[in-house]
Design a protein around this motif. Sequence first.
Motif, mmCIF file in Angstrom:
data_model
loop_
_atom_site.group_PDB
_atom_site.id
_atom_site.type_symbol
_atom_site.label_atom_id
_atom_site.label_comp_id
_atom_site.label_asym_id
_atom_site.label_seq_id
_atom_site.Cartn_x
_atom_site.Cartn_y
_atom_site.Cartn_z
ATOM 1 N N GLU A 77 0.862 -1.198 -0.008
ATOM 2 C CA GLU A 77 -0.031 -0.045 -0.010
ATOM 3 C C GLU A 77 0.893 1.238 -0.030
ATOM 4 N N PRO A 78 0.530 2.121 -0.958
ATOM 5 C CA PRO A 78 1.578 3.195 -1.008
ATOM 6 C C PRO A 78 2.015 4.176 0.106
ATOM 7 N N LEU A 79 1.026 4.459 0.948
ATOM 8 C CA LEU A 79 1.484 5.339 2.046
ATOM 9 C C LEU A 79 2.122 4.593 3.334
ATOM 10 N N THR A 80 1.740 3.358 3.373
ATOM 11 C CA THR A 80 2.763 2.631 4.255
ATOM 12 C C THR A 80 4.151 2.692 3.899
ATOM 13 N N LEU A 81 4.346 2.155 2.444
ATOM 14 C CA LEU A 81 5.519 1.878 1.803
ATOM 15 C C LEU A 81 6.285 3.448 1.931
ATOM 16 N N LEU A 82 5.618 4.381 1.494
ATOM 17 C CA LEU A 82 6.403 5.784 1.365
ATOM 18 C C LEU A 82 6.756 6.081 2.947
ATOM 19 N N THR A 125 11.954 7.502 6.260
ATOM 20 C CA THR A 125 12.881 7.538 7.018
ATOM 21 C C THR A 125 14.379 6.933 6.671
ATOM 22 N N HIS A 126 14.616 6.649 5.452
ATOM 23 C CA HIS A 126 15.787 6.282 5.040
ATOM 24 C C HIS A 126 16.213 7.677 3.745
ATOM 25 N N THR A 127 15.486 8.453 3.770
ATOM 26 C CA THR A 127 15.863 9.823 2.705
ATOM 27 C C THR A 127 15.808 10.908 3.415
ATOM 28 N N ARG A 128 16.281 12.012 2.649
ATOM 29 C CA ARG A 128 16.029 13.283 3.250
ATOM 30 C C ARG A 128 15.827 14.399 2.369
ATOM 31 N N HIS A 129 15.715 14.314 1.036
ATOM 32 C CA HIS A 129 15.204 15.352 0.084
ATOM 33 C C HIS A 129 14.415 15.027 -0.975
ATOM 34 N N SER A 165 0.281 13.119 7.741
ATOM 35 C CA SER A 165 1.037 12.382 8.769
ATOM 36 C C SER A 165 2.690 11.883 7.731
ATOM 37 N N LEU A 166 2.313 11.517 6.555
ATOM 38 C CA LEU A 166 3.525 11.484 5.627
ATOM 39 C C LEU A 166 4.306 12.606 5.479
ATOM 40 N N ASP A 167 3.403 13.635 5.621
ATOM 41 C CA ASP A 167 4.072 14.871 5.211
ATOM 42 C C ASP A 167 5.099 15.390 6.374
ATOM 43 N N HIS A 168 4.677 15.004 7.798
ATOM 44 C CA HIS A 168 5.489 15.357 8.928
ATOM 45 C C HIS A 168 6.520 14.437 8.970
ATOM 46 N N ILE A 169 6.307 13.038 8.831
ATOM 47 C CA ILE A 169 7.138 11.825 8.962
ATOM 48 C C ILE A 169 8.554 12.249 7.920
ATOM 49 N N SER A 170 8.198 12.925 6.725
ATOM 50 C CA SER A 170 9.195 13.211 5.893
ATOM 51 C C SER A 170 9.721 14.596 5.793
ATOM 52 N N GLY A 171 9.246 15.544 6.613
ATOM 53 C CA GLY A 171 9.735 16.747 6.779
ATOM 54 C C GLY A 171 9.047 17.762 5.681
ATOM 55 N N GLY A 172 8.052 17.390 5.341
ATOM 56 C CA GLY A 172 7.304 18.207 4.092
ATOM 57 C C GLY A 172 7.695 17.753 2.864
ATOM 58 N N ALA A 200 17.545 22.369 -4.253
ATOM 59 C CA ALA A 200 17.261 23.667 -3.618
ATOM 60 C C ALA A 200 16.725 23.783 -2.297
ATOM 61 N N ALA A 201 16.192 22.557 -1.831
ATOM 62 C CA ALA A 201 15.204 22.560 -0.636
ATOM 63 C C ALA A 201 15.181 21.333 0.129
ATOM 64 N N ASP A 202 14.709 21.365 1.099
ATOM 65 C CA ASP A 202 14.426 20.027 1.951
ATOM 66 C C ASP A 202 13.025 19.671 1.490
ATOM 67 N N THR A 203 12.084 20.280 0.952
ATOM 68 C CA THR A 203 10.798 19.876 0.975
ATOM 69 C C THR A 203 10.437 19.654 -0.898
ATOM 70 N N LEU A 204 9.353 18.994 -0.991
ATOM 71 C CA LEU A 204 9.000 18.688 -2.295
ATOM 72 C C LEU A 204 8.574 19.822 -2.959
ATOM 73 N N ARG A 205 7.848 20.773 -2.336
ATOM 74 C CA ARG A 205 7.519 22.037 -3.155
ATOM 75 C C ARG A 205 8.484 22.784 -3.353
ATOM 76 N N GLY A 206 9.586 22.970 -2.334
ATOM 77 C CA GLY A 206 10.776 23.704 -2.586
ATOM 78 C C GLY A 206 11.498 23.226 -3.799
ATOM 79 N N ASN A 207 11.624 21.984 -3.949
ATOM 80 C CA ASN A 207 12.465 21.739 -5.327
ATOM 81 C C ASN A 207 11.791 21.563 -6.556
#
Length: 446
Positions: A75-80, A85-89, A112-119, A420-427
């Motif tokens: 399931e995608p959200l469980t997977l992601l 937790t193993h990626t940063r950008h 929740s995924l957005d918080h877990i991943s830092g945006g 350029a950034a740590d978030t998906l929007r930023g990049n």
Amino acid sequence: MSRTIHLALHPYGVGGPGQHGLWKDPRVAKNASIDIDYYIRLAQAAEHALFDALFIVDSQFINATYPAHYLNRLEPLTLLSAVATHTRHIGLVGTASSTYNSPFNLARRFASLDHISGGRAGWNVVTSFDTGTSRNFGLDEHLDYTTRYGRALEFVQVARGLWDSYEDDAFPADTARGVFLDATKLHELGHEGEHFKVAGPLNLSRSPQGQPVIFQAGVSEEGRDLAARVAEGIYAPGGTLEQAQAYYADIKQRTAAYGRDPDHIKIFIHGGPVVAATDEKARLREREIFEEDNDFDRNLALLGRSFGAYDFGAHDLDAPFPDVAHLAEKGGRTGAAQLIARARQENLTLRQVAESVNQFRESPFVGAPQTVADTIERWFEAGTFDGINLAFRTEEELAYFVDGVVPLLQKRGLYRTEYAADTLRGNLGLPVPANRHTRRPQLVND
């Protein structure tokens, strides 16, 4: 600032549509589609190459004829969440149906995924292609096109309202005053619409990027209109250069017509590059891949998906294509209508239509690294895409593209040399949406 290319990665696992024989490749683990380590490795490799996102597709209905990857996958959200937790950008984009979910529950999961991943979360909004999904959710019939797309629009609007339940400074956590929450900055939604009634508020604050990025894959008129109204990223069908140009221009024009900045919607076309030492070897390998995956029975089953997982095996394969137009109304209407029109115009048999589903078509992104980089540059400059959603059959083929093609794009100033950034929007170069309760302008998170 000049435009640069965005890249996303779409894992095949053990083989999706048109990749029926992939699971037989000795380089592909037979449990790849349910192996979290496989996805983590791919995400880390893509992040090392500065990709914008990892994109996970999904559906909620199968039968035994479906592609191998569909039969047994995470399931995608469980997977992601695990990948986060193993990626940063790298961004993490998951597919979820607006037809077979509830807004509050799904908004909470993506937040929740957005918080877990830092945006870094993104939601690929789908209305569900497979008509059989309805029976897994207590419905006898799949909803029609108009209802599904109307529901999708309202679903996104509700989710966005829920994501703004808290103002950004709602939690002072002031121990001296004994104030954890400033209650004046918590807002109920109170939504009552045609499809949903949701009180709110959501019990989760906004992430560093404000809200998850909304993706969509609109081909029909309803899909294109939904994309132009709410999407910030689009997975486009591709096709020829001219077809891709027409789609790109149409979506950008529709976006502007809704009063939105066309630069705030990023269009990704599908790309399945085949890169080899020479153009000749790459083209030979492309043909070999087609031959490996050209399974008639699987192609016949794939044809049936556009018509509600219909079993065409009950018909004479060499008789004229049967009258099944009514089955497409609640399934893949646009693609099915095109197949029916072509079958009638050319007087095709069922066998001929099934063979055309997986007909060999040369990909533009095939050749030596220089050739592939040249083609990507030409398509990009011609106004066909903002990014490419890349699919590779094996991890080795991803590495070959990253090592051979990416450096050439970087040397030409077409692709980033650092995030350029740590978030998906930023990049992606997308703005952080202002909280509807404060409306203060915010800059892209960097």
